[in-house]
Write a protein that holds these residues in place. Sequence first.
Motif, short mmCIF file in Angstrom:
data_model
loop_
_atom_site.label_atom_id
_atom_site.label_comp_id
_atom_site.label_asym_id
_atom_site.label_seq_id
_atom_site.Cartn_x
_atom_site.Cartn_y
_atom_site.Cartn_z
N ASN A 82 0.81 -1.22 0.00
CA ASN A 82 0.00 0.00 0.00
C ASN A 82 0.84 1.27 0.00
N LYS A 83 2.13 1.16 0.35
CA LYS A 83 2.99 2.34 0.35
C LYS A 83 3.37 2.76 -1.07
N PHE A 84 3.19 1.85 -2.02
CA PHE A 84 3.62 2.11 -3.39
C PHE A 84 2.42 2.33 -4.31
N LYS A 85 2.66 3.01 -5.40
CA LYS A 85 1.63 3.24 -6.42
C LYS A 85 1.57 2.02 -7.34
N GLN A 86 0.36 1.48 -7.50
CA GLN A 86 0.16 0.29 -8.34
C GLN A 86 -0.26 0.74 -9.75
N ILE A 87 0.58 0.45 -10.73
CA ILE A 87 0.31 0.89 -12.11
C ILE A 87 0.42 -0.32 -13.04
N GLN A 88 -0.46 -0.34 -14.03
CA GLN A 88 -0.52 -1.45 -14.98
C GLN A 88 -0.21 -0.96 -16.39
N LEU A 89 0.61 -1.73 -17.11
CA LEU A 89 0.94 -1.42 -18.50
C LEU A 89 0.47 -2.58 -19.37
N LEU A 90 -0.39 -2.29 -20.33
CA LEU A 90 -0.88 -3.30 -21.26
C LEU A 90 -0.28 -3.01 -22.63
N GLY A 91 0.51 -3.95 -23.15
CA GLY A 91 1.26 -3.68 -24.37
C GLY A 91 1.02 -4.68 -25.49
N ILE A 92 1.07 -4.18 -26.72
CA ILE A 92 1.02 -5.04 -27.91
C ILE A 92 2.15 -4.66 -28.85
N ASN A 93 2.46 -5.55 -29.77
CA ASN A 93 3.47 -5.29 -30.80
C ASN A 93 3.08 -6.07 -32.05
N ASP A 94 3.52 -5.59 -33.21
CA ASP A 94 3.36 -6.30 -34.48
C ASP A 94 1.91 -6.68 -34.77
N LEU A 95 1.03 -5.71 -34.67
CA LEU A 95 -0.39 -5.95 -35.00
C LEU A 95 -0.58 -6.13 -36.51
N HIS A 96 0.14 -5.36 -37.30
CA HIS A 96 0.07 -5.46 -38.78
C HIS A 96 -1.35 -5.33 -39.32
N GLY A 97 -2.15 -4.49 -38.70
CA GLY A 97 -3.49 -4.24 -39.22
C GLY A 97 -4.38 -5.46 -39.26
N GLN A 98 -4.08 -6.48 -38.46
CA GLN A 98 -4.85 -7.74 -38.50
C GLN A 98 -6.14 -7.59 -37.71
N LEU A 99 -7.01 -6.75 -38.22
CA LEU A 99 -8.22 -6.40 -37.48
C LEU A 99 -9.24 -7.53 -37.43
N ASN A 100 -9.37 -8.26 -38.53
CA ASN A 100 -10.44 -9.26 -38.63
C ASN A 100 -9.92 -10.66 -38.89
N VAL A 101 -8.69 -10.92 -38.48
CA VAL A 101 -8.07 -12.22 -38.76
C VAL A 101 -8.06 -13.09 -37.51
N THR A 102 -8.65 -14.27 -37.63
CA THR A 102 -8.60 -15.27 -36.58
C THR A 102 -7.48 -16.25 -36.88
N ARG A 103 -6.69 -16.57 -35.88
CA ARG A 103 -5.63 -17.55 -36.03
C ARG A 103 -5.81 -18.66 -35.00
N LYS A 104 -5.01 -19.69 -35.12
CA LYS A 104 -5.09 -20.81 -34.18
C LYS A 104 -3.86 -20.80 -33.27
N VAL A 105 -4.10 -20.94 -31.98
CA VAL A 105 -3.04 -21.08 -30.98
C VAL A 105 -3.35 -22.33 -30.17
N ASN A 106 -2.41 -23.25 -30.15
CA ASN A 106 -2.63 -24.54 -29.48
C ASN A 106 -3.94 -25.18 -29.92
N GLY A 107 -4.27 -24.99 -31.22
CA GLY A 107 -5.46 -25.60 -31.79
C GLY A 107 -6.75 -24.85 -31.54
N LYS A 108 -6.69 -23.71 -30.85
CA LYS A 108 -7.90 -22.95 -30.54
C LYS A 108 -7.89 -21.59 -31.25
N PRO A 109 -9.08 -21.06 -31.61
CA PRO A 109 -9.14 -19.75 -32.25
C PRO A 109 -8.62 -18.65 -31.32
N ALA A 110 -7.83 -17.75 -31.89
CA ALA A 110 -7.31 -16.62 -31.12
C ALA A 110 -7.14 -15.43 -32.05
#
Length: 578
Positions: A82-110
């Motif tokens: 509680n003595k410290f400030k809790q801050i969260q950073l949410l980051g992405i990289n290499d999106l390449h405009g893939q707005l509507n593309v579904t891919r498979k990760v470990n056999g599941k849609p992602a």
Amino acid sequence: MRRINRSFMFLIILTIVGWTGNQDVSARVLDDTNVSKRQDVEASRQQTTGTGDQGLSEEYHGHKSNRPETKLKKPKPPASNNKFKQIQLLGINDLHGQLNVTRKVNGKPAGRVDYLAAYLKQRAAENKNTLFVQAGDMVGASPPVSALLQDEPTIEILNKLGFDIGTVGNHEFDEGVKELLRLINGGTHPKTGNFAGSNFPWIVANVIDEKTGKTILPPYKVLKVDGMSIGFIGVVTTETPSVVVPSGVAGLKFTDEVEAINRNVAELKKQGVKSIIVLAHNPGSSGPNGENPTGQLVDIANRVDDEVDIIFGGHNHAYMNATIDNKLVVQSYSYGTAFSDVDIEIDPKTKDIVSKRAEIVTTFQEGTKPDPEIKQIIEGYEAKIAPIVNRVVWSTSVPLTALQDGNGESVLGDLIADAQRSAMGTQFAFMNPGGIRADIDAGDITWGEVYTVQPFNNELVKMTMTGQQIRDLLEQQWGTKTTMLQISGLTYSWDPNKPIGQRVVSMKLPDGTVLDPNTPYTVTANIFLSGGGDGFTVFTKAQNKEVGPLDLDALVNYISAQPKPFTYNIQNRIQKVQ
């Protein structure tokens, strides 16, 4: 090899806004009455599941589908102080405009940006002190839903999600710095009209305008979160000039990343900023638990000022979550299929980050509803381009894949090289494998599928090279990394046991004649390769260069001239000596 041709884009936009001129196939104008039922079904499927079965989940297209860390039990995070400030950073990289593309990760849609948005919003709701950050390649090599509209849809969605800061990747330079700055600062494009630009700042400390001697964007930015100052510094790989068409980086100098970072760390220190984060479009990877870290990010982490606390990486589409020289280094794959969730604590007294931890989260679609606002935006853009991308150009009875065999040859590589040689009427053609971005499945082939295979719209270049230059060119395939050019019009054998620079054993014409070192031959390559891209500098010595049609047009025309449906197999043009 990263540029959208202007005249091509003009035709596309005219189509989108309802041009009433001649409906010529070469102009890609489609009469709605000719859209088959199959295309209507396909459009509906794409709007709900992305490009689905277009073969975009293969490892050799830059997507890591096997992710062991997702199967590990997540450790319980330590209790917050509680003595410290809790801050969260949410980051992405290499999106390449893939707005509507579904891919498979470990056999599941992602993936798909509407699912990514749902994940980001859910995580952001857990901590009011959250920043959204991106580490480059948000645009470029994009699917039609973004690329056909100058990648403005991707920037709009990043704005809607409330991103706070980002840097540039090599692909942001695909169309040159002027277009990059238009996407960031806003401005008018002759094909899409006025665009407001990015709502968040972009930074890069190591890209210099040679005329002014200044960085093309601010080198750093200080953001305040819950009263705490956090300094962000951006850099992009110095390899950018070798992986971007020369016109995209004309007049720019890419300086050493570490020197640029340390110079700006010193500036931030003068301002009293002690919490410092680097957004680096540089490659790196590690094991699931941070073991065996490798890549440029490791070198950067070891050499930068110890005041740097966290480095977000990118470029090689990999997983990284490691601590190097007390710096947390992360990368979250690519294409919106994952994001980095970094939790930090800042001591209000010292203003420094005192703890940091990260989780790389895969955006599995199962159990998550897509964000309705982002989904609606995607569907709106899909509707605009549907008449173009859903036009069936031909059909194939077999899958056409870019997967190389043990010799270094692929079906799609052969097909594309043949198409380019045919379009330019030359003896030979060479195609870089990195420019083949997707596969084509058996069945009807839509224009959108062909576009996704070759999204850069590079002009083809006809040139003259001697037999010796062609041998020297092929020897350049084995450098710091192996890049096997796809070929047409000749065959050759190579011996992996011979020293680099001496691996080509023989080169022959189709009739078995050996290439003469002193004889000039006509050659086709795209404008990226012809400028020495991917390290193939021998192309710069070629003579009598003539610019021809777009690589995309050449491929569409070549496919359309085949029997229907057509079959294509590996032609055994490359042979590795066993």
